[in-house]
Write an enzyme that holds these catalytic residues in place. Structure first.
Site, mmCIF file in Angstrom:
data_model
loop_
_atom_site.group_PDB
_atom_site.id
_atom_site.type_symbol
_atom_site.label_atom_id
_atom_site.label_comp_id
_atom_site.label_asym_id
_atom_site.label_seq_id
_atom_site.Cartn_x
_atom_site.Cartn_y
_atom_site.Cartn_z
ATOM 1 N N LEU A 1 59.685 43.237 38.020
ATOM 2 C CA LEU A 1 60.474 43.945 37.116
ATOM 3 C C LEU A 1 59.100 44.713 36.061
ATOM 4 O O LEU A 1 59.455 45.779 35.805
ATOM 5 C CB LEU A 1 61.121 43.091 36.263
ATOM 6 C CG LEU A 1 62.689 42.839 36.936
ATOM 7 C CD1 LEU A 1 63.248 41.758 35.858
ATOM 8 C CD2 LEU A 1 63.429 44.004 37.314
ATOM 9 N N SER B 1 54.787 44.214 34.701
ATOM 10 C CA SER B 1 53.401 43.546 34.791
ATOM 11 C C SER B 1 52.749 43.887 33.606
ATOM 12 O O SER B 1 52.729 45.119 33.168
ATOM 13 C CB SER B 1 52.921 44.418 35.868
ATOM 14 O OG SER B 1 51.293 43.651 36.303
ATOM 15 N N ALA B 2 52.219 42.836 33.020
ATOM 16 C CA ALA B 2 51.524 42.996 31.815
ATOM 17 C C ALA B 2 49.993 42.220 31.927
ATOM 18 O O ALA B 2 49.670 42.034 33.094
ATOM 19 C CB ALA B 2 52.162 42.103 30.673
ATOM 20 N N SER B 3 49.433 42.165 30.879
ATOM 21 C CA SER B 3 47.952 41.661 31.048
ATOM 22 C C SER B 3 47.487 40.464 31.515
ATOM 23 O O SER B 3 46.656 40.196 32.127
ATOM 24 C CB SER B 3 47.313 41.916 29.573
ATOM 25 O OG SER B 3 48.073 41.473 28.588
ATOM 26 N N VAL B 4 48.459 39.344 30.988
ATOM 27 C CA VAL B 4 48.312 38.183 31.617
ATOM 28 C C VAL B 4 49.435 37.704 32.343
ATOM 29 O O VAL B 4 49.126 36.651 32.889
ATOM 30 C CB VAL B 4 48.028 37.229 30.191
ATOM 31 C CG1 VAL B 4 46.982 37.441 29.375
ATOM 32 C CG2 VAL B 4 49.299 37.280 29.662
ATOM 33 N N ALA B 5 50.317 38.260 32.784
ATOM 34 C CA ALA B 5 51.474 37.907 33.684
ATOM 35 C C ALA B 5 52.394 39.063 33.992
ATOM 36 O O ALA B 5 52.233 40.127 33.659
ATOM 37 C CB ALA B 5 52.489 36.851 32.719
ATOM 38 N N GLN B 6 53.195 38.691 35.341
ATOM 39 C CA GLN B 6 54.381 39.635 35.548
ATOM 40 C C GLN B 6 55.395 38.702 35.937
ATOM 41 O O GLN B 6 55.526 37.754 35.989
ATOM 42 C CB GLN B 6 53.803 40.337 36.711
ATOM 43 C CG GLN B 6 53.754 39.761 38.120
ATOM 44 C CD GLN B 6 53.045 40.582 39.328
ATOM 45 O OE1 GLN B 6 52.240 41.422 39.155
ATOM 46 N NE2 GLN B 6 53.646 40.299 40.386
ATOM 47 N N LYS C 1 58.438 34.433 35.254
ATOM 48 C CA LYS C 1 57.179 34.788 34.546
ATOM 49 C C LYS C 1 56.081 34.166 35.279
ATOM 50 O O LYS C 1 56.099 32.846 35.061
ATOM 51 C CB LYS C 1 57.168 34.864 33.018
ATOM 52 C CG LYS C 1 56.054 35.517 32.367
ATOM 53 C CD LYS C 1 56.234 35.410 30.913
ATOM 54 C CE LYS C 1 55.019 36.476 30.096
ATOM 55 N NZ LYS C 1 55.149 36.470 28.807
ATOM 56 N N ASP D 1 54.961 39.026 17.833
ATOM 57 C CA ASP D 1 54.553 40.052 18.752
ATOM 58 C C ASP D 1 55.760 40.959 19.160
ATOM 59 O O ASP D 1 56.221 41.182 20.121
ATOM 60 C CB ASP D 1 54.096 39.290 20.138
ATOM 61 C CG ASP D 1 53.219 40.119 20.870
ATOM 62 O OD1 ASP D 1 52.820 41.113 20.403
ATOM 63 O OD2 ASP D 1 53.189 40.015 22.177
#
Length: 525
Positions: free
Chosen positions: A131, A133-138, A153, A288
């Site tokens: 769904l 994708s980020a810098s440390v997880a997807q 996650k 955040d």
């Protein structure tokens, strides 16, 4: 390992040359030998086309080019507006937390390794296409065997070696900058990197994020203001998190919010209320709150409800910080700069030897031009920022929880004004703060504080508990056995205890005895 580190260094050097970050370094007031050394760098003698980019844009693009870890570092760096020039901080704040996804096969392998069973046994359905994708997880969508829709996650594989390498280079650059430049020492780059190290390693532990989300959900149970998805604890591990899937409108999708006739004024004001409730009622706030982590429910647009995700970073304040912060803000509302200066000294935010009159004059110089503008045009977050910048001139040490608070307030205020440009954060916040202060010093709250702190004095603790029970569950009035002189003496004892200002000190036995005796005379039947 050394080969990998060398290759990483060469990649960093290539990006530095491409975006001419050496120009930013040489613009600092460096000692002349270093300036001469910088001028002799080989690539500076090569023909270079002019870059039509600001220094902030060059730094942002360089961090994006260096990958997820540097992107995350740039995001954290953008929150240190008390340290950075504003043009650089504003540009770094534009960093997007979107990176290419890693292969689904790796995600599935990690899930199965962490949970000890095949994905087909764990879920009725698992969507291999992520769904987000980020810098440390997807994140992947899935369905439990019970039929509940969830998201899974997964931490990116192979991150720790990259993080260790990048942190090593960041620490090296920070130490070098502090040795070479007084200007750099003022920005305290080593402290910034240390903050980042803690943040990035915390975000790698999804059990910590799950615990934060559960706490935030409990704090706002059945609240019309905000909804936090449920965590499915049996399927959570350090590198895998499974939680309820939410359906809402991204908070920045103004067209979709308008199409469902969302009350934008109420939505903006509720965002402010959520922030102050988290900070002052709960002392536990989502730190955040960038737009990618906030959605709006589609259920009741006339009574809009936020949905919050990604609780990897949270902040908290001590009771003392809460009290001093609230008093500071209320003093600002009244332009009582003397009180603001004194509160900073009393709280230890600036050294005790600071001269109150000089600090007061500095604060007045910053704030008076702001107050000449209409309230709705005043940025609450920028005012807090300027206060921190002014206080730093007086050797104020900005505490990590205050930096998170400032970052979150800036995010909330910016979001609120995007949703409703006429948002008057001051008039929205002031009644909340005044109510919170009244409740904090109310007799009922003082008795609760007394009960919490008097556990070492059983008789006093029992007396406070009995008094609270009577206040919370009033009984039919009975003839008072205490005489009016006794009641007057009891009231005098209470006033005497309060005037001593010693209620919070366990060593202040006279105040404790006066308080206990006064309560006994007033409340016995």
């Amino acid at each position: 390992m050394k080969l990998l580190a060398t290759r990483r260094l060469l990649r960093i050097l290539r990006v530095v040359i491409r975006y001419r970050l050496d120009d930013l370094l040489l613009a600092l007031p460096l000692p002349w030998p270093l300036r001469l050394l910088g001028a002799l760098l080989p690539w500076r003698w090569l023909p270079r086309k002019p870059l039509a980019l600001s220094r902030g844009e060059r730094l942002r693009l360089a961090l994006e080019d260096l990958g997820p870890i540097f992107i995350k570092f740039g995001q954290l760096l953008s929150t240190r507006r008390d340290l950075l020039p504003l043009d650089i901080a504003d540009e770094l704040a534009r960093l997007q937390d979107q990176v290419p996804p890693f292969p689904p096969a790796q995600a599935i392998a990690r899930i199965e390794q962490q949970l000890g069973a095949p994905v087909s046994q764990l879920f009725a359905r698992f969507d291999e296409q992520p769904l987000a994708s980020a810098s440390v997880a997807q994140v992947h969508a899935a369905q439990l065997k019970s039929g509940e829709e969830v998201v899974v996650k997964v931490i990116r594989p192979g991150l720790k070696p990259i993080i260790r390498q990048d942190l090593a280079w960041l620490f090296l650059l920070a130490r070098s900058a502090e040795r070479l430049s007084a200007d750099a020492r003022r920005l305290r780059p080593l402290e910034v990197v240390e903050d980042y190290e803690k943040t990035i390693y915390d975000e790698l532990d999804l059990l910590r994020e799950a615990a934060n989300a559960s706490q935030l959900r409990r704090n706002f149970e059945a609240s019309p203001l905000i909804y936090v998805p449920q965590i499915h604890w049996p399927l959570c591990r350090h590198k895998v998190l499974v939680m309820e899937r939410i359906y809402g409108i991204p908070v920045t999708d103004l067209n979709a919010l308008a199409a469902q006739r969302t009350d934008m004024k109420k939505l903006a004001e509720r965002g402010v209320e959520i922030f102050f409730t988290q900070v002052f009622r709960d002392s536990f706030f989502h730190a955040d709150m960038h737009p990618g982590n906030i959605f709006v429910s589609t259920r009741t647009p006339w009574e809009p409800q936020y949905i919050a995700i990604d609780c990897g970073i949270v902040g908290s304040l001590t009771a003392e910080d809460q009290d001093y912060l609230a008093r500071n803000l209320l003093a600002f509302f009244k332009r009582d700069y003397r009180k603001v200066a004194q509160l900073h000294i009393d709280s230890g935010w600036v050294p005790a030897h600071t001269r109150v009159n000089e600090f007061e004059a500095a604060i007045r110089t910053v704030c008076e031009p702001i107050f000449e503008r209409p309230l709705k045009d005043i940025s609450f977050g920028q005012l807090l920022l300027r206060l921190f910048q002014t206080a730093r001139r007086f050797n104020m040490e900005v505490q990590p929880q205050l930096v998170l608070l400032q970052k979150t307030l800036l995010n909330i205020e910016g979001l609120g004004r995007q949703l409703y440009p006429d948002l008057d954060l001051w008039s929205t916040a002031q009644p909340f703060l005044e109510r919170w202060m009244r409740e904090r010093i109310s007799p009922l709250q003082l008795l609760r504080n007394l009960q919490n702190q008097a556990e070492q004095v059983p008789q006093l603790s029992q007396m406070a508990r009995q008094t609270l029970d009577r206040l919370n569950h009033p009984q039919p009035a009975a003839p008072l056995r205490a005489s009016w002189p006794g009641r007057l003496i009891g009231a005098a004892l209470l006033l005497g205890a309060a005037s001593q200002g010693l209620l919070l000190s366990m060593a202040a036995w006279p105040a404790w005895l006066m308080l206990g005796g006064g309560l006994w005379l007033l409340l016995r039947r």
